[in-house]
Design a protein around this motif. Structure first.
Motif, PDB file in Angstrom:
ATOM      1  N   ALA A 127       0.823  -1.219   0.000  1.00 16.08           N
ATOM      2  CA  ALA A 127       0.000   0.000   0.000  1.00 16.08           C
ATOM      3  C   ALA A 127       0.850   1.258   0.000  1.00 16.08           C
ATOM      4  O   ALA A 127       0.446   2.287  -0.561  1.00 16.08           O
ATOM      5  N   ASP A 128       2.028   1.193   0.617  1.00 17.94           N
ATOM      6  CA  ASP A 128       2.894   2.377   0.673  1.00 17.94           C
ATOM      7  C   ASP A 128       3.497   2.729  -0.682  1.00 17.94           C
ATOM      8  O   ASP A 128       4.031   3.825  -0.854  1.00 17.94           O
ATOM      9  N   TYR A 129       3.447   1.780  -1.632  1.00 15.57           N
ATOM     10  CA  TYR A 129       4.012   2.026  -2.964  1.00 15.57           C
ATOM     11  C   TYR A 129       2.938   1.952  -4.034  1.00 15.57           C
ATOM     12  O   TYR A 129       3.229   1.651  -5.198  1.00 15.57           O
ATOM     13  N   ALA A 130       1.706   2.248  -3.638  1.00 11.16           N
ATOM     14  CA  ALA A 130       0.600   2.373  -4.580  1.00 11.16           C
ATOM     15  C   ALA A 130       0.148   3.823  -4.538  1.00 11.16           C
ATOM     16  O   ALA A 130      -0.377   4.287  -3.527  1.00 11.16           O
ATOM     17  N   PHE A 131       0.393   4.547  -5.612  1.00 12.64           N
ATOM     18  CA  PHE A 131       0.131   5.988  -5.645  1.00 12.64           C
ATOM     19  C   PHE A 131      -1.299   6.254  -6.105  1.00 12.64           C
ATOM     20  O   PHE A 131      -1.719   5.767  -7.154  1.00 12.64           O
ATOM     21  N   THR A 132      -2.052   7.022  -5.339  1.00 11.61           N
ATOM     22  CA  THR A 132      -3.408   7.367  -5.753  1.00 11.61           C
ATOM     23  C   THR A 132      -3.353   8.271  -6.981  1.00 11.61           C
ATOM     24  O   THR A 132      -2.503   9.159  -7.091  1.00 11.61           O
ATOM     25  N   LEU A 133      -4.268   8.019  -7.910  1.00 19.29           N
ATOM     26  CA  LEU A 133      -4.336   8.762  -9.162  1.00 19.29           C
ATOM     27  C   LEU A 133      -5.675   9.484  -9.251  1.00 19.29           C
ATOM     28  O   LEU A 133      -6.651   9.073  -8.621  1.00 19.29           O
ATOM     29  N   PRO A 134      -5.750  10.543 -10.044  1.00 23.59           N
ATOM     30  CA  PRO A 134      -7.034  11.225 -10.227  1.00 23.59           C
ATOM     31  C   PRO A 134      -8.096  10.261 -10.748  1.00 23.59           C
ATOM     32  O   PRO A 134      -7.821   9.420 -11.612  1.00 23.59           O
ATOM     33  N   GLU A 135      -9.301  10.374 -10.234  1.00 25.63           N
ATOM     34  CA  GLU A 135     -10.367   9.442 -10.596  1.00 25.63           C
ATOM     35  C   GLU A 135     -10.668   9.471 -12.085  1.00 25.63           C
ATOM     36  O   GLU A 135     -11.046   8.471 -12.675  1.00 25.63           O
ATOM     37  N   GLY A 136     -10.511  10.604 -12.713  1.00 25.09           N
ATOM     38  CA  GLY A 136     -10.835  10.704 -14.133  1.00 25.09           C
ATOM     39  C   GLY A 136      -9.700  10.338 -15.060  1.00 25.09           C
ATOM     40  O   GLY A 136      -9.824  10.482 -16.280  1.00 25.09           O
TER      41      GLY A 136
END
Length: 331
Positions: A127-136
């Protein structure tokens, strides 16, 4: 889940059906929407990088949606679109990690090399190396940013500014970085394989002010040169092209041997440096730049089952931009 499995190096990937993986503590389960095909995948496939986990699922430019959490993983990630890069985990306790140089960690895990990657419909990631991305965000367009973009960004930082920048090898990384340089008001001089007129055209389209073959001398001395082509014989050529005080950055994880060369090419406080992996800070910086510079990627989409075709096209230099695998479930 479905995956394209590498059983032995230098043998075609095999389509397999496996149970969906379960996330362990601190991990997330991701439904893969797209996974870029990187030259590093070729290096793993060819055995250029030693001791891969075998059997192995390649792929480290992953975009997908978090569908399950392991214990301790942030609940805010559930249902979010995330990106997973090459650096999959670090120890957090070696001298490099303590000094903020996690890309040089002594005990790392690499996605698609020592950890199963994204040539699949599902993948687990730290989880620490999963970057959140813009939903669109568009998964296919975003996938190449997770390695080609990030390594290009780190390479440019190591080039330490300058007005004129040479890019040797105009593929996935260079076509992204050329746009960043244009946004930063730097001039890009692109070098492609001799005879690759289509590559020259593509480089100019992406913002290069000049495009020529790798055996040519640019019309202006370069402040820096970045090598994405894994060809050691280009290092002396790049040194000859940079002015005194200039830097040559080797941006790949693997390169053929650098040949003997006269010291005069290095003299004048020229430098040769390498880039190793990335840090999470690089990612946070870069995705701000992506939005500010309105970066667009040029991609060719392949179904998951055609992963071998995508690797072959990359090897043959038949791609402008990047190849991206799209699982049927996400198509």
């Amino acid at each position: 889940m479905k995956a394209m499995m590498l059983d032995r190096v230098r043998t075609p990937l095999r389509l397999v059906e496996l149970p969906d993986p379960s996330p362990s503590a601190g991990q997330v389960l991701i439904r893969v929407e797209a996974c870029g095909v990187c030259r590093t995948d070729l290096h793993v496939f060819d055995g250029d990088l030693p001791d891969p986990k075998l059997p192995l699922i390649l792929g480290h430019e992953i975009v997908g949606t978090v569908i399950a959490l392991g214990s301790g993983a942030p609940e805010t990630l559930l249902g979010r679109r995330v990106g997973v890069p090459w650096l999959g985990r670090t120890c957090g306790c070696c001298s490099f990690c303590r000094d903020g140089k996690e890309n040089l960690c002594d005990a790392p895990g690499f996605t698609g090399y020592t950890i199963d990657g994204g040539f699949s419909t599902h993948v687990v990631a730290d989880a620490d190396y999963a970057f959140t991305l813009p939903e669109g965000s568009d998964p296919v367009a975003t996938a190449p940013l997770l390695c080609a973009g990030l390594i290009g960004w780190r390479s440019l930082k190591m080039a330490r500014g300058g007005k004129t920048v040479g890019l040797y090898g105009f593929g996935a990384a260079a076509h992204i970085l050329a746009q960043v340089c244009r946004w930063k008001q730097q001039e890009v001089y692109a070098f492609v394989r001799p005879g690759d007129d289509e590559g020259k055209r593509f480089a100019l389209e992406m913002g290069a002010v000049w495009a020529g073959s790798s055996d040519q001398v640019p019309p202006e001395p370069l402040d820096a040169a970045i090598l994405f082509a894994p060809a050691g014989e280009l290092v002396p050529k790049a040194l000859a092209a940079v002015r005194k005080g200039g830097v040559v950055v080797c941006g790949g994880i693997h390169m053929s041997d650098i040949p003997a060369m006269p010291y005069r090419l290095l003299w004048g406080e020229r430098r040769v440096v390498s880039v190793a992996n990335l840090t999470r800070t690089d990612a946070h910086e870069f995705f701000v730049v992506v939005r500010a510079a309105n970066i667009r990627t040029v991609t060719t989409a392949y179904s998951l089952e055609r992963a071998n075709d995508a690797l072959a096209a990359l090897r043959a230099g038949r791609l402008n931009g990047a190849a991206v695998l799209v699982p049927v479930e996400a198509a």
